[in-house]
Design an enzyme around this catalytic site. Structure first.
Site, mmCIF file in Angstrom:
data_model
loop_
_atom_site.group_PDB
_atom_site.id
_atom_site.type_symbol
_atom_site.label_atom_id
_atom_site.label_comp_id
_atom_site.label_asym_id
_atom_site.label_seq_id
_atom_site.Cartn_x
_atom_site.Cartn_y
_atom_site.Cartn_z
ATOM 1 N N CYS A 74 42.048 -14.155 -103.722
ATOM 2 C CA CYS A 74 42.248 -15.596 -103.922
ATOM 3 C C CYS A 74 43.421 -16.110 -103.112
ATOM 4 O O CYS A 74 43.407 -17.232 -102.625
ATOM 5 C CB CYS A 74 42.461 -15.884 -105.397
ATOM 6 S SG CYS A 74 43.767 -14.882 -106.113
ATOM 7 N N GLU B 212 42.146 -19.318 -113.615
ATOM 8 C CA GLU B 212 42.762 -18.867 -112.352
ATOM 9 C C GLU B 212 41.642 -18.885 -111.321
ATOM 10 O O GLU B 212 40.744 -18.040 -111.349
ATOM 11 C CB GLU B 212 43.308 -17.436 -112.503
ATOM 12 C CG GLU B 212 44.272 -17.247 -113.665
ATOM 13 C CD GLU B 212 45.740 -17.466 -113.287
ATOM 14 O OE1 GLU B 212 46.012 -17.797 -112.117
ATOM 15 O OE2 GLU B 212 46.598 -17.312 -114.173
#
Ligand code: NAD
Length: 473
Positions: free
Chosen positions: A261, A227
């Site tokens: 993110c 991720e």
């Protein structure tokens, strides 16, 4: 390791790091405990894991205090704590529905064969996490792995390690959990050794480290769920409600000072509303106050990791050298040793500038006008990343039609970063934002199983002769 305090710049905490031998010893202890963990029913494991949430709630103040020092922000530390509790309770509640054992059945290609499908959890899962949400991002993968029946070796970021003592204490307080969950402390070297020790790795962090882990796990023939970073775009269509769009973009782009993110980092606005949009966004951005003096109650936290300063300054310098204009913020401020950047809006930008193509991971948004929907989609997709995106329009159908053409894992309509609030939607990242089974939805649990088939022949097995006859016919 001496650890920097993001509010003061002082290196006021010592992290005693694990050695490679210690990582190996902890991994060995976890492996030895695996069969006992697996012998428990799903319900028994869940009952143990839920107690972690209870113990964490009993230590809530200590968590928030340590996370506040780690990250320099109080409100978000409290939100992060509650999100982590939500992950534990939510995953435990949904697991019995997601993990319904597959039913035995006869084969559709050979009806005399019965298939007994088994899910076999990996013995030892490694979790390596970053500094931006230190507690949440280490538990978000660890909890489903434990539920699945794996043991877990956790290596949170060395940049924000203060919360680890409280977490470790809570784990110790839950009978049955400390045998199957261990924390290790340190940086890249400890991370590498975790990768070498475990059966599968869940990594959250930068593309650069993700690539190193992907190479190493390929050599070792083990899966790595990655991720990674993003450069999330928002498209503001001609008929968008500007107040809705600006509120969502402000929260998504500048909340957590852009250190998330899925922060929106680039915005494409229809040319007919561009001036109005910039004017309103700039007003809102200028009204945001930093939290460098808690008594003044500001919202915007400091840069957590000092190294981020160079990235932000170099991207801003590159953009202004190529003709960009900074409408708000733009200068990193030093308050008593900590570093703060006010919400920074950059205009007159284009895709020759790093600010529109490279992840910034700070409170910076580049805004560009567009003329046609096709152009907006093309700009949004002109990226090496594909984590998430947003589309704003009062016509949901048109917004969905645009979203369907954007190459990203999760696309929010009339909001930003909804994947941050909704954990049960399935998604995979595009481009360099991630690899393999995502932590979202049912996949977040199912990816910890290897699938095994037991195949029972109920008729006479084919002989060498019948096989040859079949081949000839
Ligand atoms: P990073 O890659 O520098 O470090 C992440 C973790 O990896 C740390 O624990 C670090 O110690 C460890 N590490 C470093 N080198 C290693 C190696 N060679 N082998 C094994 N482990 C190693 O990332 P960061 O700066 O801590 O985090 C910021 C990045 O994380 C940003 O790019 C951000 O977008 C990304 N991120 C992604 C998500 C997501 O869900 N996609 C969520 C949060 C953050």
């Amino acid at each position: 390791m001496k650890i920097r305090n993001p509010r003061t710049g002082e290196h006021d905490y010592t992290l005693v790091t694990d050695t490679v031998d210690q990582v190996m010893a902890k991994a060995g202890t976890l492996r030895a405990a695996h069969s006992q963990w697996l012998s428990k029913t799903l319900q028994e494991r869940i009952e143990i894991i839920v107690q972690l949430a209870d113990r964490m709630e009993a230590h809530k103040e200590a968590f928030i205090e340590q996370l506040s020092i780690d990250t320099g922000r109080r409100n978000i530390s409290e939100l992060e704590f509650h999100a982590a509790i939500g992950v534990i309770r939510g995953r435990c509640a949904s697991a019995p529905y997601v993990l319904q054992a597959p039913k035995s059945r006869s084969s559709m290609t050979n009806p005399t064969v019965n298939i007994h499908q088994q899910w076999v959890p990996y013995d030892l899962v490694g979790v390596i996490s970053p500094w931006n949400f230190p507690l949440l991002l280490c538990l978000i993968d660890a909890i489903p792995a434990l539920i699945a029946g794996s043991t877990v070796l956790l290596k949170p970021s060395e940049v924000t390690p203060r919360f680890m003592d409280v977490l470790e204490q809570c784990i110790q307080e839950v009978p049955g959990l400390s045998e199957v969950t261990a924390l290790v402390r340190g940086g890249a070297e400890v991370g590498k050794s975790v990768v070498d020790q475990v059966d599968v790795i869940c990594f959250t962090g930068s593309v650069k480290t993700g690539q190193m882990i992907a190479k190493r796990t390929a050599e070792l023939f083990k899966p790595a769920f990655l991720e990674l970073g993003g450069k999330d775009p928002a498209i503001v269509m001609e008929d968008a409600d500007l107040d809705v769009a600006i509120a969502a973009i402000m929260r998504s782009g500048f909340g957590a000072a852009g250190q998330a993110c899925q922060s929106l980092e680039r915005v494409y606005v229809h040319r007919t509303i561009y001036d109005d949009f910039i004017h309103k966004l700039t007003d809102k951005a200028n009204a945001v106050t930093t939290n460098h003096d808690y008594s003044q109650g500001g919202n915007l936290g400091p840069l957590i990791f000092e190294g981020q300063r160079a990235t932000i300054e170099s991207q801003l310098a590159d953009a202004t050298a190529k003709g960009a204009q900074i409408k708000s913020g733009g200068t990193i401020e030093n308050h008593h040793g900590g570093l703060w950047l006010r919400p920074t809006i950059v205009t007159e930008v284009n895709h020759d500038m790093e600010i529109m193509t490279e992840e910034t991971f700070g409170p910076v948004i580049g805004v560009m006008p567009y003329d046609s929907t096709a152009e907006a989609i093309s700009l949004a997709n002109d990226s090496i990343y594909g984590l998430s995106a947003s589309v704003f329009s009062q016509d949901t159908e048109s917004a969905v039609a645009v979203a369907q053409q954007i190459d990203a894992g999760g696309i929010s309509i009339n909001d930003g970063s909804l994947t941050n609030q909704v954990f049960d939607a399935e998604k995979n990242s595009f481009g360099m934002s991630g690899l393999y089974g995502s932590r979202m939805g049912a996949d977040g649990l199912l990816r910890f199983f290897r699938k095994k088939a037991i195949l029972i022949q109920t008729a006479a097995p084919a002989s060498l002769d019948t096989q040859a006859e079949k081949a000839q016919s």
